[in-house]
Design an enzyme around this catalytic site. Structure first.
Site, PDB file in Angstrom:
ATOM      1  N   LYS A  83       0.791  -1.070   0.080  1.00 27.10           N
ATOM      2  CA  LYS A  83      -0.004  -0.483  -0.344  1.00 27.10           C
ATOM      3  C   LYS A  83       0.805   1.094  -0.053  1.00 27.10           C
ATOM      4  CE  LYS A  83      -3.993   0.909   2.239  1.00 27.10           C
ATOM      5  NZ  LYS A  83      -5.179   0.852   3.679  1.00 27.10           N
TER       6      LYS A  83
HETATM    7  O1  G3P Z   1      -7.829   1.788   5.114  1.00 26.41           O
HETATM    8  C1  G3P Z   1      -7.854   3.642   5.351  1.00 26.41           C
HETATM    9  C2  G3P Z   1      -9.257   3.703   5.179  1.00 26.41           C
HETATM   10  O2  G3P Z   1     -10.792   2.941   5.468  1.00 26.41           O
HETATM   11  C3  G3P Z   1      -9.067   5.066   6.286  1.00 26.41           C
HETATM   12  O3  G3P Z   1     -11.024   4.978   7.370  1.00 26.41           O
HETATM   13  O4  G3P Z   1     -12.299   5.415   9.102  1.00 26.41           O
HETATM   14  O5  G3P Z   1      -9.813   6.192   8.774  1.00 26.41           O
HETATM   15  O6  G3P Z   1     -11.220   7.399   7.506  1.00 26.41           O
HETATM   16  P1  G3P Z   1     -10.989   6.405   8.315  1.00 26.41           P
END
Ligand code: G3P
Length: 221
Positions: A83
């Protein structure tokens, strides 16, 4: 539609992996920071448990260091997808790693144009963060719709991986617009499993069966 779990929590990964409903895992430095234990050992264990693709994220932001970290992460297992953030050196790394046969997932994507560039560089997946767009008053799902349409128009092979999912409706909507993958926190996958009418219906089935058994105590299925 593939379902990935967006977590580094081994317990949650085991629970849902055993149900056969998890196609892969995505992690990031924030998710790893929430778990107790050595992050390297956690990443190794995730890769061991899950058969599908596991995205492990680089920390470096300069091309040579990104490539070095990508090679280290790839040693965890064949199913590792590296990633990489949506930055200029990240795009260079995606190109170089593709030439080496290493698959990448470009993260921190917030626009269709960024997704086009990640696909051009050779990413296997792009990860647009829809919840964070919703948080600032944009409609994240519109970006997914645009990306899916553009990738179809030009037959890009890069998969659209919807990230930053906040609730089950995001999952349904991602499926309706044709996204390839959704990555979910475990609590949202848990919510998708449940429906009050399922619980109510099961209580009725079981209590009706008890009545039948009272009349026929020897009865089995
Ligand atoms: O994989 C990372 C992404 O899903 C982040 O999610 O909830 O931190 O915006 P969030």
């Amino acid at each position: 539609m593939k379902i990935f779990l967006d977590t580094a929590n081994l317990e949650a990964i085991k629970i849902y992996n055993d149900m056969g409903i998890v196609d892969g895992i995505t992690t990031n430095p924030t998710l790893l920071s929430k778990e107790k234990g050595n992050p390297a050992e956690i990443m190794q264990e995730i890769v061991r448990i899950v058969n599908g693709p596991v995205s492990l994220e680089v920390i470096a932001t300069r091309i040579d260091e990104i490539i070095d970290e990508a090679h280290k992460l790839k040693k965890y297992g064949q199913n590792v997808i590296v990633k990489i953030p949506m930055i200029p050196d990240g795009m260079k790394a995606v190109k170089k790693l593709k030439e080496e046969g290493i698959e990448t997932n470009v993260t921190l994507v917030f626009s269709a144009n960024q997704a086009i560039l990640a696909a051009k560089a050779g990413a296997s997946y792009v990860s647009p963060f829809i919840g964070r767009l919703d948080d600032i008053g944009n409609e994240g799902m519109l970006v997914i719709k645009e990306i899916v349409q553009i990738f179809r128009n030009y037959e890009f092979r890069t998969q659209v991986l919807v990230a930053s999912i906040r609730h089950p409706v995001h999952v349904t909507e991602a499926g309706k617009v044709g996204a390839d993958v959704v990555t979910l926190p475990p609590d949202i996958l848990g919510k998708m499993l449940l429906h009050p009418l399922t619980d109510k219906g099961l209580v009725a089935f079981l209590s009706d069966w008890e009545k039948v058994k009272k009349e026929n105590p020897q009865l089995t299925i």
